[in-house]
Design an enzyme around this catalytic site. Structure first.
Site, mmCIF file in Angstrom:
data_model
loop_
_atom_site.group_PDB
_atom_site.id
_atom_site.type_symbol
_atom_site.label_atom_id
_atom_site.label_comp_id
_atom_site.label_asym_id
_atom_site.label_seq_id
_atom_site.Cartn_x
_atom_site.Cartn_y
_atom_site.Cartn_z
ATOM 1 N N ARG A 1 21.800 -20.985 21.651
ATOM 2 C CA ARG A 1 21.412 -20.585 23.010
ATOM 3 C C ARG A 1 20.084 -21.231 23.390
ATOM 4 O O ARG A 1 19.895 -21.676 24.528
ATOM 5 C CB ARG A 1 21.327 -19.053 23.096
ATOM 6 N N ARG B 1 6.092 -34.178 33.943
ATOM 7 C CA ARG B 1 5.731 -35.421 33.228
ATOM 8 C C ARG B 1 4.280 -35.412 32.777
ATOM 9 O O ARG B 1 3.872 -36.165 31.898
ATOM 10 C CB ARG B 1 5.979 -36.645 34.118
ATOM 11 N N LYS C 1 17.493 -18.340 29.099
ATOM 12 C CA LYS C 1 16.527 -17.304 28.699
ATOM 13 C C LYS C 1 15.122 -17.850 28.946
ATOM 14 O O LYS C 1 14.410 -18.237 28.009
ATOM 15 C CB LYS C 1 16.756 -16.927 27.230
ATOM 16 N N GLU D 1 23.893 -7.018 34.606
ATOM 17 C CA GLU D 1 23.405 -6.602 33.289
ATOM 18 C C GLU D 1 22.207 -5.692 33.501
ATOM 19 O O GLU D 1 21.878 -5.353 34.645
ATOM 20 C CB GLU D 1 23.019 -7.828 32.461
HETATM 21 N N1 PXG Z 1 20.174 -9.512 29.079
HETATM 22 C C1 PXG Z 1 18.867 -9.780 29.201
HETATM 23 C C2 PXG Z 1 18.304 -10.001 30.550
HETATM 24 C C3 PXG Z 1 18.052 -9.858 28.063
HETATM 25 O O1 PXG Z 1 16.747 -10.142 28.177
HETATM 26 C C4 PXG Z 1 19.994 -9.338 26.703
HETATM 27 C C5 PXG Z 1 20.743 -9.295 27.873
HETATM 28 C C6 PXG Z 1 20.683 -9.133 25.390
HETATM 29 O O2 PXG Z 1 20.793 -10.368 24.693
HETATM 30 P P1 PXG Z 1 20.822 -10.405 23.092
HETATM 31 O O3 PXG Z 1 21.007 -11.845 22.769
HETATM 32 O O4 PXG Z 1 19.524 -9.837 22.619
HETATM 33 O O5 PXG Z 1 21.970 -9.565 22.668
HETATM 34 C C7 PXG Z 1 18.627 -9.653 26.785
HETATM 35 C C8 PXG Z 1 17.752 -9.757 25.576
HETATM 36 C C9 PXG Z 1 12.813 -6.045 24.872
HETATM 37 C C10 PXG Z 1 13.460 -7.365 25.069
HETATM 38 O O6 PXG Z 1 11.663 -6.033 24.415
HETATM 39 C C11 PXG Z 1 14.830 -7.471 25.219
HETATM 40 C C12 PXG Z 1 15.440 -8.712 25.414
HETATM 41 C C13 PXG Z 1 14.650 -9.805 25.489
HETATM 42 C C14 PXG Z 1 13.287 -9.696 25.336
HETATM 43 C C15 PXG Z 1 12.684 -8.478 25.119
HETATM 44 O O7 PXG Z 1 13.451 -5.021 25.153
HETATM 45 N N2 PXG Z 1 16.803 -8.723 25.545
#
Ligand code: PXG
Length: 297
Positions: free
Chosen positions: A50, A103, A150, A183
């Site tokens: 990812r 750049r 991300k 989400e």
């Molecule tokens: N949606 C979003 C917007 C996220 O940020 C997920 C779904 C779940 O993805 P994963 O790959 O973790 O199953 C995320 C990820 C926190 C925190 O501190 C949570 C995320 C990222 C950064 C911080 O709660 N979740």
């Protein structure tokens, strides 16, 4: 605590990056949140895949190869002596000038890795479930930088989470421009109804969660149910038997109250509880070893 920055390790107080880094000036960069269970890093290949896709999407050249990043992550966890850990990997555009032009970031990307103990929801939340609200903030559209990247631009998610906090809730749902559920601020979302399990498709504008993918596999392999990806309005959640969220931090957790409506019986339901168990069994028995890898050398 030892923090990795561009190939070197620093103590926490000395772990610093430039104020001219475009990650700071513009949120120009990407990140991953990864977990280690029992001395093994969970689904590391998926996170790195990812990361590579996010980098490609924003025209960011990773400063080292994916294999080298993998080694740096393992080394960071090992140096900090952690078995269960939350790993934050960040890659920024690097040091530039005050303009937008990427750049100008001539030194290349900045990569840093923090491995810390993890802050979890208290165990009782896994029985009682979370309270969730629908945020007034809309999910970014697919015609903008897709939520699938991300990126370091988390303001919408942070403000949505603040709305949840202000309402006495733990999480916030983001609807997309068409009013469909996408989400939560830091988790993906599923619901169960009449023996079927549903989740929004990538076209709803979601981060394709590593946990989401694992849970979809577990539904198929352990529950014999293929998760149905479809668009739905938040009203479908109010009438669901169960709603649950998935994410690296939360793992699998029920949402039992949404916008003041009680979902199902108002506690974590049987499907959610079964998935929590399967997820934990799997997380504790898989992953890239941190310590054996060193012994083997
Ligand atoms: N949606 C979003 C917007 C996220 O940020 C997920 C779904 C779940 O993805 P994963 O790959 O973790 O199953 C995320 C990820 C926190 C925190 O501190 C949570 C995320 C990222 C950064 C911080 O709660 N979740």
């Amino acid at each position: 605590m030892k923090i990795y920055i561009n190939g070197k390790f620093f103590e926490k107080d000395d772990a610093k990056i430039s104020v001219f880094d475009h990650g700071v000036l513009y949120g120009d960069g990407i990140f991953e949140g990864i977990r280690a269970y029992n001395g093994r890093i969970f689904r590391l290949e998926d996170h790195l895949q990812r990361l590579a896709e996010s980098a490609n999407a924003i025209l960011l050249k990773l400063p080292i190869t994916i294999k080298e990043i993998e080694k740096a992550i393992i080394e960071t966890v090992r140096l900090n002596g952690l078995k269960d850990a939350y790993i934050r990997l960040v890659v920024t555009r690097g040091v530039g000038d005050l303009g937008l032009d990427m750049r100008k970031c001539k030194g290349g990307a900045t990569l840093f890795i923090i491995a810390d103990r993890i802050e979890l929801y208290p165990e009782e939340f896994y029985e009682k479930g979370l309270t969730v609200i629908t945020s007034t903030i809309r999910q970014k559209g697919l015609d903008q930088v897709t939520p699938g990247v991300k990126s370091l631009n988390y303001l919408a998610n942070i403000l949505a989470r603040a709305e949840a906090t202000a309402a006495g809730a733990q999480e916030a749902i983001l609807l997309n421009a068409s009013g469909h559920v996408s989400e939560c601020s830091g988790d993906n979302l599923f619901y169960a109804k009449n023996g079927k399990i549903f989740t929004p498709p990538t076209s709803a504008g979601i981060l394709v969660g590593v946990t989401r993918n694992v849970v979809m596999e577990l539904c198929e392999k352990k529950l014999g149910t293929k998760v149905i990806e479809r668009n739905f309005p938040r009203y479908d959640l109010y009438g669901a038997d169960e709603v649950f969220l998935t994410g690296t931090g939360a793992e699998v957790i029920a949402a039992v109250k949404i916008d003041g409506r009680i979902i199902g019986k108002g506690v974590a339901g049987p499907t959610t509880k079964t998935l929590i168990k399967h997820f934990r069994d799997y997380a504790n028995s898989s992953g890239t070893p941190v310590y054996e890898a060193v012994k083997a050398k």
